[in-house]
Design an enzyme around this catalytic site. Structure first.
Site: not given
Ligand code: FAD
Ligand code: NAI
Length: 475
Positions: A153, A195-196, A213, A279, A331, A454
């Protein structure tokens, strides 16, 4: 419609939809339930990743990078772009189209693999003698039963206390990916991955971005040398990143948000912005699942408790992805999904968390796999380090993108690769070679002896491997 299955998967994010497909490939009858709806109320499988995460963020990162290059980078290539103009609605529409293509792709894959997709919200109804009852409410309300259930979920954005997301002024990732105009002043709380990445998107499009941060160290999970270089580059680009702050309060007015905080020196400050992205991490989604009906409860941090194999304490119920311990990465969720499907069929797959790559899709990109230098030092492990700067790589010079380096860490005695850290062009793609090498327990010398084409950026990996023995050829 069929209501009895071998397996029900709750959630069609990258964890759930991949688990459902793999289980169906292995001969199980599978239902996958997902609550996400698109703007028209139709199903939108793919979870956070597809709808408001990985996919739309990378679409906007790409579009905004094109815009920045057209504005600044192309000139050095002898390309003058006159009359450059941002069409934000079109950029957002493209992003939405990419998302829709992914939603539709997953629905197609379900059909192809004979997974029964059910659009609605799932909750446990009861534990049976040999299985579980699950209720679905929403567009398709019904009761289903299955011998086994996978909870996938996912997670939701964590809000600051007293500053709920309104997605207009105070934004989670959902609002941050859909701003109707470029804010003049954008605040970001949390200098983590979201955030980044989102800060970079809106800075490239013209916002003045301030990132606050809490921790004193920037990107603490990354190798310290990479984090230092990243901070230098982001500051150079104009991101105002303030570390070691303590947020005192967030107040949204009619048009602006005021953030009161103590800076690293303890001085009280107020930041006024037009939009604020919060974030600060994510929380697991378990609300409404009615875990109690099957004898399950969450752990102290709200996650579904699982062992290394993703088994919950209730036999027959598994959990994967963001809703369980470990990195919140798509992944990682996928690998757990495949492994659980195979375990249900009696196979013995293994997921190695140490070789899960991390990528931050900023410019420069940041990617790593394995241990950081500070982790090796803390563990007292004897290691060798080899680095190679992109400045000395012919392809990087041709691209006009020479920022950063590849750094390899290998065991001092056996030369086994322990970690690889990259900041620079296409780091997200280059890291795959390191993950493969580490899965095969390769030594740095193995990489050093492999012929790399290369001129490619991948030669920097080979050179970093050579540098572990002090014998770089091009630096
Ligand atoms: P989710 O993708 O959250 O999917 C869960 C699904 O379950 C949702 O569709 C939800 O609606 C559904 N669900 C929940 N509860 C119920 C219920 N009771 N009944 C039916 N359905 C339900 N990760 C990366 O590896 N690379 C990235 O570049 C990356 N970029 C990100 C950028 C952002 C802005 C964010 C927020 C996250 C990013 N992540 C990235 C993290 C990644 O999105 C998550 O780690 C990943 O989606 C987790 O997969 P999941 O299947 O566990 O859950
Ligand atoms: P994050 O865990 O990457 O970063 C949260 C940051 O907020 C941390 O640096 C933390 O110290 C700071 N923080 C926490 N509380 C705070 C406060 N009260 N005031 C100021 N700073 C505070 O979490 P984020 O960016 O929300 O992303 C969530 C998750 O989504 C990540 O853990 C990541 O696994 C996944 N994600 C992965 C991406 C990727 O793989 N490229 C892209 C975006 C999200």
């Amino acid at each position: 419609m069929q209501t009895q299955f071998d397996l029900i998967v709750i959630g069609a994010g990258p964890g759930g939809y991949i688990a459902a497909i793999r289980a169906a490939q292995l001969g199980l009858s599978v239902a996958c339930i997902d609550a996400w709806s698109n703007a028209k109320g139709g199903p939108a499988p793919g979870g956070t990743c597809t709808n408001v995460g990985c996919i739309p963020s990378k679409a906007l990162l790409q579009s905004s990078e094109h815009y920045e290059h057209a504005g600044h980078g192309f000139a050095e290539h002898g390309i003058d772009v006159a009359g450059l103009k941002l069409d934000l609605p079109r950029m957002l529409a493209r992003k939405e189209q990419v998302v829709r293509q992914n939603n539709e792709g997953i629905l197609y894959l379900f059909k192809k693999n004979k997974v029964q997709f059910v659009h609605g919200r799932a909750s446990f109804a009861a534990k049976l003698d040999a299985g579980f009852e699950v209720d679905v409410t929403g567009p398709e309300s019904k009761r289903l039963t299955a011998k086994q259930v996978i909870i996938a979920t996912g997670s939701s954005p964590r809000a600051l206390p007293d500053a709920a997301f309104d997605e207009k002024l105070i934004l989670s990732n959902t609002g941050a990916l859909a701003l109707g105009e470029v804010p003049k002043r954008l605040g970001v709380i949390g200098a983590g991955v979201i955030g980044l990445e989102m800060g970079s998107v809106w800075r490239r499009l013209g916002a003045q971005v301030t990132v606050l941060e809490a921790l004193p160290d920037f990107l603490g999970a990354a190798d310290a040398q990479v984090a230092k270089e990243a901070l230098k580059q982001f500051k150079k680009q104009g991101l105002d990143i303030q570390l070691g702050v303590k947020i005192a309060g967030v107040k949204a007015g009619a048009k602006v948000v005021n953030v009161r905080y103590a800076d690293a020196q303890g001085a009280e400050q107020t930041l006024t912005v037009d939009r604020l992205i919060v974030s600060i991490g994510r929380v697991p989604n378990t609300e409404g699942l009615n875990l109690g009906a099957v004898g399950l409860s969450t752990d102290a941090r709200g996650f579904v408790p699982v062992d290394h194999d993703c088994k919950t304490p209730v036999p027959g119920i598994w959990a994967i992805g963001d809703v369980v311990r470990g990195p919140m990465l798509a992944h990682k969720a996928e690998e757990e999904g495949v492994a659980v499907a195979e375990r249900i069929q009696g196979q013995k797959p293994h997921v190695d968390f140490n070789t899960v790559p991390w990528v931050i899709y900023t410019a420069p990109e940041i990617a790593w796999v394995g241990q950081t230098e500070q982790q090796l030092k803390a563990a007292g492990r004897a290691y060798k380090a080899g680095s190679f700067p992109f400045l000395a790589n012919g392809r990087a010079r041709a691209l006009g993108d020479t920022t950063g380096f590849v750094k390899m860490l290998s065991d001092a005695a056996t030369d086994e690769i322990l970690g690889v850290h990259i900041i620079g062009p296409m780091a997200s793609e280059l890291i795959a070679e390191a993950a493969v090498a580490m899965e095969f327990k390769a030594a740095a010398e193995d990489i050093a002896r492999i012929c790399h084409a290369h001129p490619t950026l991948s030669e920097a990996m080979k050179e970093a491997a050579l540098a572990c023995d002090g014998r770089s050829l091009n630096f």
